[in-house]
Design a protein around this motif. Sequence first.
Motif, PDB file in Angstrom:
ATOM      1  N   LEU A 134       0.854  -1.185   0.000  1.00 11.64           N
ATOM      2  CA  LEU A 134       0.000   0.000   0.000  1.00 11.64           C
ATOM      3  C   LEU A 134       0.890   1.236   0.000  1.00 11.64           C
ATOM      4  CD1 LEU A 134      -1.799  -2.277   1.543  1.00 11.64           C
ATOM      5  CD2 LEU A 134      -3.172  -0.328   2.262  1.00 11.64           C
ATOM      6  N   ILE A 135       0.562   2.193  -0.852  1.00 18.56           N
ATOM      7  CA  ILE A 135       1.284   3.459  -0.915  1.00 18.56           C
ATOM      8  C   ILE A 135       0.277   4.582  -0.722  1.00 18.56           C
ATOM      9  CG2 ILE A 135       2.637   5.005  -2.391  1.00 18.56           C
ATOM     10  CD1 ILE A 135       3.834   2.483  -3.690  1.00 18.56           C
ATOM     11  N   TYR A 149      -2.795   2.007  -4.360  1.00 21.46           N
ATOM     12  CA  TYR A 149      -2.488   3.413  -4.134  1.00 21.46           C
ATOM     13  C   TYR A 149      -3.668   4.143  -3.508  1.00 21.46           C
ATOM     14  CZ  TYR A 149       1.773   2.855  -6.861  1.00 21.46           C
ATOM     15  OH  TYR A 149       3.020   2.460  -7.298  1.00 21.46           O
ATOM     16  N   PHE A 150      -3.326   5.007  -2.538  1.00 21.02           N
ATOM     17  CA  PHE A 150      -4.324   5.808  -1.841  1.00 21.02           C
ATOM     18  C   PHE A 150      -3.814   7.243  -1.713  1.00 21.02           C
ATOM     19  CE2 PHE A 150      -4.760   1.462  -0.494  1.00 21.02           C
ATOM     20  CZ  PHE A 150      -6.135   1.255  -0.450  1.00 21.02           C
ATOM     21  N   SER A 190       3.916   2.472   2.655  1.00 17.73           N
ATOM     22  CA  SER A 190       4.727   3.685   2.548  1.00 17.73           C
ATOM     23  C   SER A 190       3.812   4.905   2.571  1.00 17.73           C
ATOM     24  CB  SER A 190       5.539   3.687   1.251  1.00 17.73           C
ATOM     25  OG  SER A 190       6.592   2.749   1.301  1.00 17.73           O
ATOM     26  N   ILE A 191       4.174   5.883   3.394  1.00 22.60           N
ATOM     27  CA  ILE A 191       3.450   7.153   3.450  1.00 22.60           C
ATOM     28  C   ILE A 191       4.337   8.222   2.821  1.00 22.60           C
ATOM     29  CG2 ILE A 191       2.415   8.913   4.922  1.00 22.60           C
ATOM     30  CD1 ILE A 191       1.869   6.756   7.008  1.00 22.60           C
ATOM     31  N   GLY A 211      -0.448  -3.511  13.087  1.00 19.25           N
ATOM     32  CA  GLY A 211       0.564  -4.523  12.818  1.00 19.25           C
ATOM     33  C   GLY A 211       1.231  -4.358  11.471  1.00 19.25           C
ATOM     34  N   ALA A 212       0.913  -3.250  10.785  1.00 14.04           N
ATOM     35  CA  ALA A 212       1.532  -2.994   9.485  1.00 14.04           C
ATOM     36  C   ALA A 212       2.974  -2.527   9.657  1.00 14.04           C
ATOM     37  CB  ALA A 212       0.732  -1.942   8.728  1.00 14.04           C
ATOM     38  N   ASP A 213       3.763  -2.730   8.637  1.00 13.48           N
ATOM     39  CA  ASP A 213       5.158  -2.267   8.586  1.00 13.48           C
ATOM     40  C   ASP A 213       5.156  -0.941   7.824  1.00 13.48           C
ATOM     41  OD1 ASP A 213       7.875  -1.906   8.392  1.00 13.48           O
ATOM     42  OD2 ASP A 213       8.214  -3.596   7.031  1.00 13.48           O
ATOM     43  N   VAL A 214       5.143   0.169   8.579  1.00  9.40           N
ATOM     44  CA  VAL A 214       4.915   1.493   7.994  1.00  9.40           C
ATOM     45  C   VAL A 214       6.211   2.301   7.967  1.00  9.40           C
ATOM     46  CG1 VAL A 214       3.435   3.542   8.030  1.00  9.40           C
ATOM     47  CG2 VAL A 214       2.629   1.407   9.069  1.00  9.40           C
ATOM     48  N   VAL A 215       6.492   2.926   6.827  1.00  9.26           N
ATOM     49  CA  VAL A 215       7.684   3.768   6.677  1.00  9.26           C
ATOM     50  C   VAL A 215       7.295   5.060   5.970  1.00  9.26           C
ATOM     51  CG1 VAL A 215       9.896   3.975   5.440  1.00  9.26           C
ATOM     52  CG2 VAL A 215       9.369   1.884   6.703  1.00  9.26           C
ATOM     53  N   TYR A 216       7.843   6.175   6.432  1.00  9.56           N
ATOM     54  CA  TYR A 216       7.689   7.449   5.730  1.00  9.56           C
ATOM     55  C   TYR A 216       8.664   7.518   4.556  1.00  9.56           C
ATOM     56  CZ  TYR A 216       5.169   9.585   9.725  1.00  9.56           C
ATOM     57  OH  TYR A 216       4.276   9.908  10.709  1.00  9.56           O
TER      58      TYR A 216
END
Length: 247
Positions: A52-53, A81-82, A126-127, A145-150
């Motif tokens: 997800l982006i 994509y969002f 990715s944000i 529980g997501a693996d989130v990165v800026y």
Amino acid sequence: MKVLIVRPQPSAQELCDALSNIGVVASCCPVVSFQQSLPPLHSLNHLSHSELIIAVSHPAVHYTNKILSQQNQNWPASSEYFAVGSKTATYLHSCTHLNVSSPKSEDSEGLLELLGCYDLKGKKISILRGESGREMLYKTLQQTGADVVYVESYQRQWLGFDGESKVIQWQSEAVDTLIVTSFEQLKFFAQQIPTQSKNWLHSLQLMVPSERVAKLASQLGFTQVHNIKGASNQTIIDSIQANYIGK
């Protein structure tokens, strides 16, 4: 109706021109510009493998697209994509040529509601953003529980101004409506206005893009706050035509 627009160029001037075409006198006071920065390699690697982006702004898409081009990389074709807003979604679609989803309520809360039907545990997300902002979005996604990165592709350059002389100018122009398109811009703009002019500032009709910015406006002392639920120029024009012109 005399409008003062606080949003970055070139969108600010484009909105001024569009409002002029429907008979509304408007001027603009951009308080921020943008400069590309280079995200660390690990965040770009994360982006290339993200399921997800999420893009939070037009500049975030613009500068990420520029960086990918410089790195001879493409937008991941298998990602979903969002975008937080419809304007950003349209621009992200033009860069990726892929479907982009956006919420009706153009803010972090709306996006989280849109993502509520997804099982995000273990997903790489990715944000796309600048050097700060959307911390609540990040933390809430992390809690799933997501693996989130800026992916931080740009920096803001704040443009200060002489608040005292500007207020005198705006009062002489009979400005009665203020349009501000982000939380950070409203906060910075208000800081530039001298204490003796706060009553005038807070008396203005204020149009903002989300409930988050509306809450900040109320905390600052604004008493006539209208959440138009979007930051695109078309959303602003539609709201002015529906709620102000001829009334």
